[in-house]
Design an enzyme around this catalytic site. Sequence first.
Site, mmCIF file in Angstrom:
data_model
loop_
_atom_site.group_PDB
_atom_site.id
_atom_site.type_symbol
_atom_site.label_atom_id
_atom_site.label_comp_id
_atom_site.label_asym_id
_atom_site.label_seq_id
_atom_site.Cartn_x
_atom_site.Cartn_y
_atom_site.Cartn_z
ATOM 1 N N TYR A 1 -5.517 5.577 -7.156
ATOM 2 C CA TYR A 1 -5.767 5.383 -5.535
ATOM 3 C C TYR A 1 -7.036 4.220 -5.562
ATOM 4 C CZ TYR A 1 -6.285 5.413 -0.669
ATOM 5 O OH TYR A 1 -6.055 5.284 0.647
ATOM 6 N N TYR B 1 1.012 -0.984 -0.126
ATOM 7 C CA TYR B 1 0.111 0.026 0.269
ATOM 8 C C TYR B 1 0.752 1.185 -0.006
ATOM 9 C CZ TYR B 1 -4.086 2.650 1.197
ATOM 10 O OH TYR B 1 -5.402 3.569 1.431
#
Lengths: 291, 115
Positions: free
Chosen positions: A222, A172
């Site tokens: 994202y 991430y």
Amino acid sequence: MRIGGTGARSAVPIAGDMLHSRAYGWQSAGQLFSFTFLRHMYDYGTTPAQVAAVRVAHSEHASNNPKAYYKQRLAVEDVLASRIICKPLHLLDCCVETDNATAVVVTSAARARDGRHPRVLIRGVAGRVCKPRVDMHYQHGPISTVAGKYAREILWPNSGVGPEEVDVTGSYDAFTFTTMLQLEDYGFCKKGEGGQYVSDGTIRLGGRRPNNTSGGHLCEGYTHGMNMVIENVRQLRHDVDDSCPIGADGKRQHSYDYREGGCRQIKQCEVTANLGWAMPGTGSAMVMRRH
Amino acid sequence: MSITADYLGMPLSIDELDGENLAYFKHCAAHEFHLQLCESCNLLRYPPTTACPWCMRADAKWVPVEGKGPCTPTRKCITPFSLPSRARTPYLVSAGRSRHAEGQAKRARGLAGRW
């Protein structure tokens, strides 16, 4: 959800736990997480240039992804020259908010046998693992430690593999720092050596263990970590959707030439790891393998 | 009764059901810094919560705490993320360590082993 509050959201009353954070200027994710990043720099000598290498690597990967939002390759100097958002975060240390959609189909291994794609099996997961104190995580132990330290105790035994056996990671990357901290606390390198790990070429295409080969949050878009799951599935199918030509058999003919606009398929990708993040104190992870 | 206020241009609200925050800010209004001390595990906690984040027990009492301690670490916010903060950037935010919390993390780790 937009994180900023420059419009009507800024007029919403601050209440509950936010009375002890937002009211004192802890408003964005970067502001909330930067304590963790700064402490890592203080304790281990990690430098902004080292973590800028995460953005550089992901930009290279994105340049080989026709669907990426930011395809331009960057240098460490570009990241360090971008304006400061919240020390130590430069603009290019931060991902961009995007509107998009992703979907993953999960079924039994037996049922997947009838699918037209090669099977990708889930070897193990660690779901929503928290540091013992999740809200203000640094009240319980080192500030620079993230939930991966606890999740790895579940993930690797469940998966039957260890970090050394992983070919590709999907970590991430809301910020360059989050990738570094996760790779470190999941055991891909020793604690404190994350800066070296992300800047020595290991995480780049052609390196020993590339990370976020689609460009990740920093460059592809994202998606709260889902694009990294999808990318790792593609890697395990040996069918990454790069710019390599499609052969007569309908399969992409990967060149493994990672120059700009080229290939981003990893050779002989067998095991991948996804390292999810909610905040420093909370995370989830998954290991997949090619059948 | 709910309380509303304006702080540096930001609207604040404490709901009448939010008993812990009402108690915390009541002390603040009297220029006193009080935190909850769990009556089961004897650990301080912040921010105010209904149950102890360390041992999950509900019983707690408010105790005076010295409002001083070393800062670790401090960061500078350059870009505003709300209209009220726009006029105040750049600004600093620090995390402080209370001397009353010395050794608390180690004791809390011991409790975590029970979970």
